[in-house]
Design a protein around this motif. Structure first.
Motif, PDB file in Angstrom:
ATOM      1  N   GLN A 193      56.838  49.337  16.824  1.00 53.45           N
ATOM      2  CA  GLN A 193      57.515  48.681  17.925  1.00 53.45           C
ATOM      3  C   GLN A 193      56.536  48.221  18.997  1.00 53.45           C
ATOM      4  O   GLN A 193      56.763  47.218  19.674  1.00 53.45           O
ATOM      5  CB  GLN A 193      58.586  49.604  18.499  1.00 53.45           C
ATOM      6  CG  GLN A 193      59.746  49.818  17.536  1.00 53.45           C
ATOM      7  CD  GLN A 193      60.796  50.796  18.050  1.00 53.45           C
ATOM      8  OE1 GLN A 193      61.114  50.823  19.228  1.00 53.45           O
ATOM      9  NE2 GLN A 193      61.329  51.608  17.138  1.00 53.45           N
ATOM     10  N   ALA A 194      55.421  48.929  19.142  1.00 52.54           N
ATOM     11  CA  ALA A 194      54.382  48.480  20.078  1.00 52.54           C
ATOM     12  C   ALA A 194      53.833  47.130  19.649  1.00 52.54           C
ATOM     13  O   ALA A 194      53.522  46.269  20.492  1.00 52.54           O
ATOM     14  CB  ALA A 194      53.259  49.509  20.150  1.00 52.54           C
ATOM     15  N   ALA A 195      53.707  46.926  18.331  1.00 48.90           N
ATOM     16  CA  ALA A 195      53.243  45.628  17.829  1.00 48.90           C
ATOM     17  C   ALA A 195      54.253  44.535  18.165  1.00 48.90           C
ATOM     18  O   ALA A 195      53.871  43.414  18.539  1.00 48.90           O
ATOM     19  CB  ALA A 195      53.028  45.709  16.320  1.00 48.90           C
ATOM     20  N   GLU A 196      55.540  44.847  18.078  1.00 52.19           N
ATOM     21  CA  GLU A 196      56.578  43.868  18.395  1.00 52.19           C
ATOM     22  C   GLU A 196      56.545  43.474  19.867  1.00 52.19           C
ATOM     23  O   GLU A 196      56.816  42.318  20.217  1.00 52.19           O
ATOM     24  CB  GLU A 196      57.950  44.441  18.045  1.00 52.19           C
ATOM     25  CG  GLU A 196      58.161  44.695  16.554  1.00 52.19           C
ATOM     26  CD  GLU A 196      59.446  45.449  16.263  1.00 52.19           C
ATOM     27  OE1 GLU A 196      60.216  45.708  17.225  1.00 52.19           O
ATOM     28  OE2 GLU A 196      59.686  45.794  15.090  1.00 52.19           O
ATOM     29  N   PHE A 197      56.182  44.420  20.731  1.00 54.07           N
ATOM     30  CA  PHE A 197      56.104  44.146  22.159  1.00 54.07           C
ATOM     31  C   PHE A 197      54.762  43.533  22.571  1.00 54.07           C
ATOM     32  O   PHE A 197      54.557  43.227  23.747  1.00 54.07           O
ATOM     33  CB  PHE A 197      56.344  45.430  22.967  1.00 54.07           C
ATOM     34  CG  PHE A 197      57.797  45.785  23.120  1.00 54.07           C
ATOM     35  CD1 PHE A 197      58.542  45.283  24.170  1.00 54.07           C
ATOM     36  CD2 PHE A 197      58.424  46.611  22.208  1.00 54.07           C
ATOM     37  CE1 PHE A 197      59.889  45.599  24.314  1.00 54.07           C
ATOM     38  CE2 PHE A 197      59.763  46.942  22.333  1.00 54.07           C
ATOM     39  CZ  PHE A 197      60.504  46.429  23.386  1.00 54.07           C
ATOM     40  N   GLY A 198      53.848  43.390  21.631  1.00 54.04           N
ATOM     41  CA  GLY A 198      52.570  42.769  21.944  1.00 54.04           C
ATOM     42  C   GLY A 198      51.670  43.617  22.817  1.00 54.04           C
ATOM     43  O   GLY A 198      50.851  43.087  23.573  1.00 54.04           O
ATOM     44  N   ILE A 199      51.802  44.929  22.701  1.00 52.92           N
ATOM     45  CA  ILE A 199      51.005  45.806  23.562  1.00 52.92           C
ATOM     46  C   ILE A 199      49.518  45.693  23.236  1.00 52.92           C
ATOM     47  O   ILE A 199      48.684  45.546  24.131  1.00 52.92           O
ATOM     48  CB  ILE A 199      51.502  47.260  23.442  1.00 52.92           C
ATOM     49  CG1 ILE A 199      52.832  47.400  24.204  1.00 52.92           C
ATOM     50  CG2 ILE A 199      50.471  48.258  23.981  1.00 52.92           C
ATOM     51  CD1 ILE A 199      53.445  48.771  24.167  1.00 52.92           C
ATOM     52  N   VAL A 200      49.166  45.733  21.965  1.00 52.41           N
ATOM     53  CA  VAL A 200      47.753  45.630  21.596  1.00 52.41           C
ATOM     54  C   VAL A 200      47.230  44.217  21.807  1.00 52.41           C
ATOM     55  O   VAL A 200      46.138  44.019  22.349  1.00 52.41           O
ATOM     56  CB  VAL A 200      47.545  46.071  20.127  1.00 52.41           C
ATOM     57  CG1 VAL A 200      46.097  45.836  19.692  1.00 52.41           C
ATOM     58  CG2 VAL A 200      47.910  47.545  19.964  1.00 52.41           C
ATOM     59  N   SER A 201      48.016  43.218  21.425  1.00 51.81           N
ATOM     60  CA  SER A 201      47.581  41.833  21.623  1.00 51.81           C
ATOM     61  C   SER A 201      47.469  41.500  23.105  1.00 51.81           C
ATOM     62  O   SER A 201      46.749  40.570  23.485  1.00 51.81           O
ATOM     63  CB  SER A 201      48.556  40.867  20.939  1.00 51.81           C
ATOM     64  OG  SER A 201      49.863  40.986  21.488  1.00 51.81           O
ATOM     65  N   GLY A 202      48.166  42.271  23.947  1.00 53.09           N
ATOM     66  CA  GLY A 202      48.091  42.059  25.390  1.00 53.09           C
ATOM     67  C   GLY A 202      46.918  42.750  26.052  1.00 53.09           C
ATOM     68  O   GLY A 202      46.764  42.661  27.283  1.00 53.09           O
ATOM     69  N   GLY A 203      46.108  43.464  25.292  1.00 46.37           N
ATOM     70  CA  GLY A 203      44.881  44.043  25.851  1.00 46.37           C
ATOM     71  C   GLY A 203      44.851  45.553  25.938  1.00 46.37           C
ATOM     72  O   GLY A 203      43.809  46.136  26.246  1.00 46.37           O
ATOM     73  N   GLN A 204      45.995  46.213  25.681  1.00 49.04           N
ATOM     74  CA  GLN A 204      45.998  47.674  25.655  1.00 49.04           C
ATOM     75  C   GLN A 204      45.721  48.159  24.229  1.00 49.04           C
ATOM     76  O   GLN A 204      45.882  47.415  23.262  1.00 49.04           O
ATOM     77  CB  GLN A 204      47.351  48.214  26.142  1.00 49.04           C
ATOM     78  CG  GLN A 204      47.634  47.919  27.619  1.00 49.04           C
ATOM     79  CD  GLN A 204      49.047  48.335  28.012  1.00 49.04           C
ATOM     80  OE1 GLN A 204      50.022  47.710  27.571  1.00 49.04           O
ATOM     81  NE2 GLN A 204      49.156  49.370  28.822  1.00 49.04           N
ATOM     82  N   ASN A 205      45.289  49.413  24.109  1.00 49.19           N
ATOM     83  CA  ASN A 205      45.033  49.998  22.796  1.00 49.19           C
ATOM     84  C   ASN A 205      45.864  51.262  22.615  1.00 49.19           C
ATOM     85  O   ASN A 205      46.143  51.973  23.585  1.00 49.19           O
ATOM     86  CB  ASN A 205      43.552  50.347  22.641  1.00 49.19           C
ATOM     87  CG  ASN A 205      42.685  49.114  22.482  1.00 49.19           C
ATOM     88  OD1 ASN A 205      42.902  48.314  21.583  1.00 49.19           O
ATOM     89  ND2 ASN A 205      41.711  48.959  23.359  1.00 49.19           N
TER      90      ASN A 205
END
Length: 411
Positions: free
Chosen positions: A237-249
């Protein structure tokens, strides 16, 4: 309260015994107690039962007159259900040892009952470091990992490579709270900052509101202080929210190979994790994995299932050497008295506080292009030596240690 107990295996025999053991009761009953159908079923579940059966088969006891019965039950991740099963097993079914006990709250409850009944608990699935700290017991051994070891391997490595601000998604029970506590302490000691945390009910299907809070924190690292199905769901679900693509790890603080299999390398690639076991680590782990996976339709063993195997086979060796194999404290004392050596964890030892000591390994999840095929998921980044991998015994607050040796003699 209703629960189901399954009798799975019989007849396994013992080591050669002298005349002093002639009247020995040579029947041992082992109970595998864990989550058989919920969020932790993949990492332990039926696979832990198979691991215990393989340990019984490999113990070398078959032709010496011993009988070993293996039972299993699903505690549904409820401490009260786990406690009720443990009492029935000890009082009615004459169980001598309970193993796995995935879920820290369940394990803490069962450990106390095991002490009261003078039986043995060999914990592989639970991770709370309290089992060898304030809640240590002369009847419990904690085998595979714990929150201190996970925090000091994964957490410290991430801070040292630039992940200095953290926000935690924490499973809201004993395990998650202990993992957040231990990791937060490492983050701060390493020069990092904890911005905040949110507690998530065990077995949640929807992580959206919790992930939005983590995203809004703008922390560099979102620490996943959860496990099993909760971990895989939160990462997906973090991938769906774009958390990693948004710069967080994301930092997966307790990751199993079955989690990576569920998530897929495309999503999991680059994830750093700590484990004392990987099926493809050496010849011994590969040989075990081949036999295990043959009974699990190709699924490779997790560190929890490996821990059940190694702990059980070590226990059986100690049982066969005891004049009274049903005296839990004496069996555990015997296990602590000798170094350990098994094909899955290698050489190690069991400390006075019940902590099993062995190497831990820092792995990185491979890119899809690096994998040679199914289950080829990890590459080794570093080895943490056994004596550095776990909390120093003098820092745990184990009453058993404090009452048996002076501070100057602790190691």
């Amino acid at each position: 309260m209703r629960f189901k107990t399954v009798l799975l295996a019989a007849a396994v025999a013992s080591l050669a015994l002298g005349p002093a053991h002639a009247q020995q009761d040579k029947t041992i009953r082992i109970g595998v107690l864990n989550d058989q159908s919920g969020p932790y079923a993949d990492m332990g579940g039926p696979g832990s039962v198979i691991a215990a059966r393989l340990a019984a088969d490999d113990s070398g006891l078959r032709d010496k007159g011993w009988t070993i019965d293996i039972l299993s039950a699903d505690h549904q991740n409820k401490a009260d259900v786990a406690a009720a099963i443990a009492r029935q097993w000890y009082d009615v079914d004459r169980v001598d040892m309970i193993t796995d006990v995935t879920n820290s709250a369940a394990a803490l409850a069962v450990s106390q009952i095991t002490k009261d009944k003078n039986k043995v608990m060999l914990a592989s699935g639970p991770a709370t470091s309290d089992l060898t700290g304030k809640a240590c017991s002369p009847n419990t051994i904690h085998w595979t990992n714990d929150t201190w070891a996970l925090a000091h391997s994964t957490g410290k490595a991430i801070v040292q490579t630039g992940g200095r601000t953290w926000y935690f998604l924490t499973a809201d029970y004993a395990f998650g709270q202990a993992l957040e506590r231990d990791t937060a302490a490492v983050v701060r000691a390493s020069g990092g900052t904890v911005i905040g945390a949110v507690r998530v009910p065990l077995g949640s299907a929807d992580f959206s509101s919790f992930l939005l809070q983590a995203q809004a924190s703008k922390a560099q690292i979102v620490g996943l202080a959860n496990s099993g199905g909760d971990t895989t769901n939160s990462i997906k679900q973090a991938a769906e929210f774009g958390i990693v693509s948004g710069g967080q790890n994301l930092a997966g603080l307790l990751i199993y190979i079955t989690d990576i299999h569920s998530i897929g390398l495309q999503t999991a690639q680059g994830l750093i994790l700590t484990s004392p076991f990987y099926w493809d680590l050496n010849d011994g782990t590969r040989a075990f994995a081949k036999r295990f996976s043959a009974q699990m339709r190709g699924v490779q063993p997790t560190m929890v299932q490996a821990g059940v195997y190694a702990a059980t086979i070590t226990y059986l060796k100690a049982v066969a050497a005891e004049a009274n194999p049903h005296d839990g404290r004496e069996v555990v004392k015997s296990m602590k008295a000798s170094p350990t050596d098994d094909p899955l964890f290698g050489k190690g030892r069991i400390r006075e506080d019940g902590r099993k000591i062995h190497n831990m390994y820092l792995f990185e999840v491979k890119k899809p292009s690096e994998s040679r095929g199914a289950w080829d998921y990890y590459k080794l980044r570093a080895t943490v030596p056994a004596e550095e991998a776990f909390r120093p015994i003098e820092e745990g607050g184990c009453p058993l240690v404090a009452s048996t040796q002076p501070v100057s003699a602790q190691n």
